[in-house]
Design a protein around this motif. Structure first.
Motif, PDB file in Angstrom:
ATOM      1  N   LYS A 112      55.949  45.636  17.164  1.00  0.00           N
ATOM      2  CA  LYS A 112      55.595  46.885  18.056  1.00  0.00           C
ATOM      3  C   LYS A 112      55.525  48.058  17.054  1.00  0.00           C
ATOM      4  N   HIS A 113      54.508  48.256  16.169  1.00  0.00           N
ATOM      5  CA  HIS A 113      54.683  49.223  15.071  1.00  0.00           C
ATOM      6  C   HIS A 113      53.167  49.361  14.921  1.00  0.00           C
ATOM      7  N   LEU A 114      52.799  50.828  14.727  1.00  0.00           N
ATOM      8  CA  LEU A 114      51.510  50.816  14.146  1.00  0.00           C
ATOM      9  C   LEU A 114      51.619  52.006  13.183  1.00  0.00           C
ATOM     10  N   SER A 115      50.482  52.162  12.143  1.00  0.00           N
ATOM     11  CA  SER A 115      50.587  53.034  11.050  1.00  0.00           C
ATOM     12  C   SER A 115      49.331  53.590  10.970  1.00  0.00           C
ATOM     13  N   LEU A 116      49.209  54.844  10.442  1.00  0.00           N
ATOM     14  CA  LEU A 116      47.954  55.514  10.133  1.00  0.00           C
ATOM     15  C   LEU A 116      48.166  55.843   8.550  1.00  0.00           C
ATOM     16  N   GLN A 117      47.191  55.109   7.847  1.00  0.00           N
ATOM     17  CA  GLN A 117      47.320  55.559   6.335  1.00  0.00           C
ATOM     18  C   GLN A 117      45.909  56.501   6.059  1.00  0.00           C
ATOM     19  N   ILE A 118      46.203  57.420   5.269  1.00  0.00           N
ATOM     20  CA  ILE A 118      45.318  58.433   4.905  1.00  0.00           C
ATOM     21  C   ILE A 118      45.236  58.357   3.338  1.00  0.00           C
ATOM     22  N   ALA A 119      44.127  57.982   2.896  1.00  0.00           N
ATOM     23  CA  ALA A 119      43.863  57.771   1.469  1.00  0.00           C
ATOM     24  C   ALA A 119      43.576  59.254   0.934  1.00  0.00           C
ATOM     25  N   ALA A 120      43.849  59.318  -0.274  1.00  0.00           N
ATOM     26  CA  ALA A 120      43.813  60.591  -1.141  1.00  0.00           C
ATOM     27  C   ALA A 120      43.776  61.932  -0.383  1.00  0.00           C
ATOM     28  N   GLY A 140      38.382  53.611   8.846  1.00  0.00           N
ATOM     29  CA  GLY A 140      37.640  54.593   9.272  1.00  0.00           C
ATOM     30  C   GLY A 140      37.092  55.346   7.841  1.00  0.00           C
ATOM     31  N   GLN A 141      36.923  56.432   7.837  1.00  0.00           N
ATOM     32  CA  GLN A 141      36.540  57.261   6.587  1.00  0.00           C
ATOM     33  C   GLN A 141      37.797  57.899   5.954  1.00  0.00           C
ATOM     34  N   ARG A 142      38.480  57.001   5.108  1.00  0.00           N
ATOM     35  CA  ARG A 142      39.622  57.626   4.477  1.00  0.00           C
ATOM     36  C   ARG A 142      40.812  57.059   5.419  1.00  0.00           C
ATOM     37  N   VAL A 143      40.647  56.747   6.542  1.00  0.00           N
ATOM     38  CA  VAL A 143      41.876  56.296   7.349  1.00  0.00           C
ATOM     39  C   VAL A 143      41.741  54.846   7.675  1.00  0.00           C
ATOM     40  N   THR A 144      43.139  54.515   8.058  1.00  0.00           N
ATOM     41  CA  THR A 144      42.984  53.088   8.135  1.00  0.00           C
ATOM     42  C   THR A 144      44.296  53.074   9.124  1.00  0.00           C
ATOM     43  N   VAL A 145      44.323  52.230  10.424  1.00  0.00           N
ATOM     44  CA  VAL A 145      45.271  52.065  11.323  1.00  0.00           C
ATOM     45  C   VAL A 145      45.496  50.679  11.135  1.00  0.00           C
ATOM     46  N   LEU A 146      46.971  50.191  10.991  1.00  0.00           N
ATOM     47  CA  LEU A 146      47.469  49.064  11.255  1.00  0.00           C
ATOM     48  C   LEU A 146      48.242  48.779  12.591  1.00  0.00           C
ATOM     49  N   LEU A 147      47.964  47.603  12.951  1.00  0.00           N
ATOM     50  CA  LEU A 147      48.787  47.416  14.340  1.00  0.00           C
ATOM     51  C   LEU A 147      49.662  45.810  13.836  1.00  0.00           C
ATOM     52  N   ASN A 148      51.074  46.245  14.019  1.00  0.00           N
ATOM     53  CA  ASN A 148      51.975  44.983  14.001  1.00  0.00           C
ATOM     54  C   ASN A 148      52.216  44.856  15.499  1.00  0.00           C
TER      55      ASN A 148
END
Lengths: 112, 113
Positions: free
Chosen positions: B71-79, B59-67
């Motif tokens: 059974k793991h997911l993460s939210l990455q927020i840029a800058a 999304g805008q400045r955010v990325t969600v990764l699903l493994n």
């Protein structure tokens, strides 16, 4: 603007009193939910309603009651049977089957 | 039983750095996850969602990764910006979703100047 309105935002009550928290939505959503939020506990489901005149208990329904007489309204009553009612209460709604909740701003209840 | 949980109750990052908030789930039948952001005294707001047929969504400045393997997911927020300071919840549709979303306990993201 469409949204969910919860009132009151802050509420104080004495032990032994019942209180009712209001939740109104103009999003034309079928399903409505009530959650309780305590520090470090996340959101816990109290009651939910998928359709008018029907509702189901969630994980922590004891001491609470709800009604769903209108699609737009889903009031929550915190009864005197709820032993630890001080919490932040969140109402949410979603279109049927959408699984994306829209939340209200919450109501903070404090028992004195 | 089914559960969704976050790894850390608090995460502190420097302004401008990237933030990574992690979440784990216990049920392999889950097929849909959402990240919510909750600012102090307000209700949670939808940030981004992901279905199990995807590994990544941006999304805008955010990325969600699903493994799904672990059974793991993460939210990455840029800058990361001061306005990103909030509690972040992951929520999943577990066990067929009969009772709706299951929420994790939340991670409080603190932004240091």
């Amino acid at each position: 603007d469409g949204g969910i309105t919860q009132s009151p935002k802050y509420l104080f009550r004495k032990e032994g009193q019942n209180v009712t928290l209001s939740c109104e939505q103009n999003l034309n959503h079928d399903a409505m939910y009530w959650y309780r939020q305590d520090p470090g506990q996340g959101l816990r489901l109290i009651y939910y309603s998928q359709i008018v005149n029907d509702f189901q208990k969630g994980d922590i329904a004891e001491g609470y009651s709800v009604s769903r007489e209108k699609k737009e309204s889903f009031p929550l009553t915190v009864t005197s049977a709820q032993k630890n009612p001080t919490a932040f209460y969140l109402c949410a709604s979603e279109p049927s089957g959408a699984n994306v909740l829209t939340f209200g701003a919450g109501s903070r209840l404090t028992v004195l | 039983g089914e559960s969704v949980g976050l790894h850390l109750p608090t995460l502190s990052v420097q302004e401008g750095d990237n933030s990574i908030i992690n979440c784990a789930y216990s049920n392999s039948a889950s097929d849909y996850f959402i990240w919510y952001k909750q600012e102090s005294g307000k209700g949670p707001q939808f940030i981004i969602d992901i279905r199990s047929n995807m590994d990544k969504r941006q999304g805008q400045r955010v990325t969600v990764l699903l493994n799904k393997t672990v059974k793991h997911l993460s939210l990455q927020i840029a800058a990361t910006q001061p306005g990103d300071s909030a509690v972040y919840f992951c929520a999943g549709l577990l066990g067929g979703g009969a009772d709706g979303l299951t929420f994790g306990k939340g991670t409080h993201l603190i932004i240091q100047p």
